[in-house]
Design an enzyme around this catalytic site. Structure first.
Site, PDB file in Angstrom:
ATOM      1  CE  LYS A   5      -3.931  -2.074   2.429  1.00  0.00           C
ATOM      2  NZ  LYS A   5      -4.750  -2.078   3.665  1.00  0.00           N
ATOM      3  CB  ALA A  45      -1.758   0.768   8.295  1.00  0.00           C
ATOM      4  CG  ASP A  46      -3.384  -5.281   5.445  1.00  0.00           C
ATOM      5  OD1 ASP A  46      -4.187  -4.896   4.573  1.00  0.00           O
ATOM      6  OD2 ASP A  46      -3.402  -6.427   5.933  1.00  0.00           O
ATOM      7  CB  THR A  47      -5.830  -4.325  10.533  1.00  0.00           C
ATOM      8  OG1 THR A  47      -5.193  -3.086  10.861  1.00  0.00           O
ATOM      9  CG2 THR A  47      -6.253  -5.027  11.819  1.00  0.00           C
ATOM     10  N   GLY A  91       0.176  -4.285  10.454  1.00  0.00           N
ATOM     11  CA  GLY A  91       1.496  -3.966   9.922  1.00  0.00           C
ATOM     12  C   GLY A  91       1.513  -2.517   9.444  1.00  0.00           C
TER      13      GLY A  91
END
Length: 201
Positions: free
Chosen positions: A51, A73-75, A110
């Protein structure tokens, strides 16, 4: 002057950055992120990089006289060995919640910071990637409670099919770790990383 760019379309992440007093632009990632990893921590780090990198390509020449910090960010939610992203539909959301209720699961976020240096030659390009993990403990939920919560529509665009800051809060028994990490951005860790690298205005 440092410019901040959030590579996310998540209103929750916008709100958290605003709370920190950071003025930022939004450059939502357009491409589909695909992970080649298996461990939850590795997956969120890889996807957060994808991203941030996509947004960084758009900002290479936009602010040639400033330092630009791209934040990706990634969840994801992990229950035992199962990775739970956003549910496909209401039935999928109900299935996820049935697995998560009355137990403990993990939420991983992350974060990747891509720093584009002033004029590109002074600092060049730096990449900083990290993740945070939070353990979430949920109370039991009946099938009727799950159906009623799914009917609100809230679970549909949430990893693991719930929002800890929303209507599902009444089913959260407790957490170990950063609450904001579950919302979608480990804000304190992010600010600490920016401070360590002298990337705060």
């Amino acid at each position: 002057m440092i410019k901040y760019v959030l590579a996310s379309g998540s209103p929750r992440r916008w709100e958290l950055l605003e709370k920190a007093g950071i003025a930022f632009e939004i450059s939502k990632a357009q491409g589909e992120e695909i992970s080649t990893k298996e461990a939850p921590a590795d997956i969120v780090e890889e996807l957060s990089y994808q991203k941030a990198d996509e947004a960084a390509q758009r900002y290479l020449m936009k602010y040639k006289n400033d330092t630009v910090v791209i934040i990706g960010a990634d969840t994801i939610v992990a229950h035992h060995d199962e990775i739970m992203g956003k549910p496909k539909d209401a039935a999928d959301a109900a299935t996820m919640l049935a697995k998560l209720q009355d137990g403990t699961h993990q939420v991983y976020t992350g974060v990747t910071l891509i720093v584009l240096g002033k004029g590109q030659e002074k600092r060049g390009r730096e990449v900083i990637t990290f993740h945070e993990r939070t353990d979430v403990h949920m109370y039991p939920m009946t099938s009727e409670q799950i159906a009623a919560y799914v009917a609100t529509g809230e679970p549909i665009d949430k990893a693991g099919a719930y929002a800890i800051q929303g209507k599902c809060a009444v089913y959260i028994k407790g957490i170990n770790g950063d609450y904001n990490n579950v919302v979608g951005l480990p804000l304190a860790r992010l600010m600490h990383e920016l401070f360590l690298r002298q990337l705060l205005n």
